[in-house]
Design a protein around this motif. Sequence first.
Motif, short mmCIF file in Angstrom:
data_model
loop_
_atom_site.label_atom_id
_atom_site.label_comp_id
_atom_site.label_asym_id
_atom_site.label_seq_id
_atom_site.Cartn_x
_atom_site.Cartn_y
_atom_site.Cartn_z
N ASP A 124 -8.50 4.18 -3.16
CA ASP A 124 -7.97 4.99 -2.06
C ASP A 124 -6.45 4.98 -1.96
O ASP A 124 -5.85 5.96 -1.51
CB ASP A 124 -8.54 4.51 -0.73
CG ASP A 124 -10.03 4.77 -0.61
OD1 ASP A 124 -10.54 5.63 -1.34
OD2 ASP A 124 -10.69 4.10 0.21
N THR A 148 -16.53 -5.94 -3.57
CA THR A 148 -17.20 -4.76 -3.01
C THR A 148 -17.91 -5.02 -1.69
O THR A 148 -18.16 -4.07 -0.94
CB THR A 148 -18.20 -4.19 -4.03
OG1 THR A 148 -19.11 -5.24 -4.42
CG2 THR A 148 -17.47 -3.67 -5.26
N VAL A 198 -10.33 -4.21 -2.41
CA VAL A 198 -11.64 -3.96 -1.79
C VAL A 198 -12.58 -3.23 -2.73
O VAL A 198 -13.79 -3.16 -2.47
CB VAL A 198 -11.49 -3.18 -0.47
CG1 VAL A 198 -10.67 -3.95 0.54
CG2 VAL A 198 -10.88 -1.80 -0.71
N ASP A 199 -12.05 -2.68 -3.81
CA ASP A 199 -12.90 -2.01 -4.79
C ASP A 199 -13.36 -2.95 -5.89
O ASP A 199 -14.14 -2.55 -6.75
CB ASP A 199 -12.16 -0.80 -5.37
CG ASP A 199 -11.80 0.20 -4.29
OD1 ASP A 199 -12.71 0.62 -3.56
OD2 ASP A 199 -10.60 0.54 -4.15
N ARG A 204 -16.53 -3.45 1.42
CA ARG A 204 -16.79 -2.05 1.73
C ARG A 204 -18.03 -1.86 2.61
O ARG A 204 -18.20 -0.80 3.21
CB ARG A 204 -16.98 -1.26 0.44
CG ARG A 204 -15.72 -1.00 -0.38
CD ARG A 204 -14.94 0.15 0.22
NE ARG A 204 -13.86 0.62 -0.65
CZ ARG A 204 -13.05 1.61 -0.36
NH1 ARG A 204 -13.20 2.25 0.80
NH2 ARG A 204 -12.09 1.99 -1.17
N SER A 259 -6.51 -1.15 -2.14
CA SER A 259 -7.64 -0.37 -2.66
C SER A 259 -7.16 0.41 -3.86
O SER A 259 -6.35 1.33 -3.72
CB SER A 259 -8.19 0.59 -1.59
OG SER A 259 -9.09 1.52 -2.19
#
Length: 378
Positions: free
Chosen positions: A352, A269, A265-266, A272, A349
């Motif tokens: 995170d 993008t 997810v990073d 997010r 992620s």
Amino acid sequence: MTAAEAFTEPAYGDRSLGDVVPAVARSLGIGADAVGPPPTGLLLPDAGSWVVFLVDGLGAELLQRYAHAAPYLSSLVEGSATGTAGVPSTTATSLTSLGTGLTPGTHGLVGFTARVPGTDRLLNHLWWDKRVDPMEWQPHPTAFARLGAAGVQVTVVNKREFEGSGLTVAAHRGAEYVGADRVGERIAGVVAAAATSPSLTYVYDSDLDWTGHKFGVSSTQWLQQLAMVDAEAEQMREALPASTRLLVIADHGMIDSPTDARVDVDEVTELRDGVALIGGEARFRHLYCSRGSVADVVDTWRGVLGDRATVLTRDDAVARGWFGASSAGVLPRMGDVLVACRGDLGIVSSVDFAYEMSLVGLHGSLTSTEMLIPILVG
């Protein structure tokens, strides 16, 4: 969707992990009111004492696929029932369902990580958080405690480091705790506890799950560990008297997820956008959305993932029965949007949850490989 692609729904009240202790209670001759209604699809033979051996990560399909590495456990498969984990198919949720006899939507441990309502924090249900009282987080009397109050000796045999942990208090309070770090200690502790009748002795082995996460379920390391678990189960059975029955179960299965099957997810993008906090785990994500963004988040995630995942609002997931009976106090712990992976997809992620990037085997979703568990009587 073809039958092979369909999810396996949790069999709450029938053959799920939450139904194991009520089934044992019925076998011991304990009235239904003491622990809860007996399950409709899980009937155990009468016995004076039971040992429930939970092998973390031993899905029913994995045992079938690698039967050659586990000849003793495989010998018990014929004629046995297959059960299901709850949703998500993850350890903290499953162990709490077993120990409480409740659905995830009632006991409240609804994932590997879940939002603490009213905060921007996630509670990791395995590692816990001293700011969260497990007695308040999971306030219901456990099935272990209710069985003990009915006159049954209930004992947990597990690693010393888990005694008094948040998860242990939430899931297994009300049982006598015997610390045992090695296989020989565990078997000796089980034999001593099971000498009392009526009794239920619960024993847990986490090594197969750890090996699957690190090396994958098709690895040599995992197969060797499965062989060791098989020997442990056989030795346990041989050390117990015939009047004590052995029940071997699991909390979930596992799927290998190669790096090219994952979505970060990073890196993507847009995933997010509108998401204030991401919880759950790589196979089953809880998305906690910014105010007014739920519909947009659902559309975005469905557009990116397509048929690789099922993306539902919390209301839709609850309506489908994924979490079973759900209390109002538990609902805010669930994501506004739930994402359940299909195939070998993992949603990670790198910012995170960096530790998840190193894992090979994953679990948490509703595929049959993750959901189906063995229920083996020895």
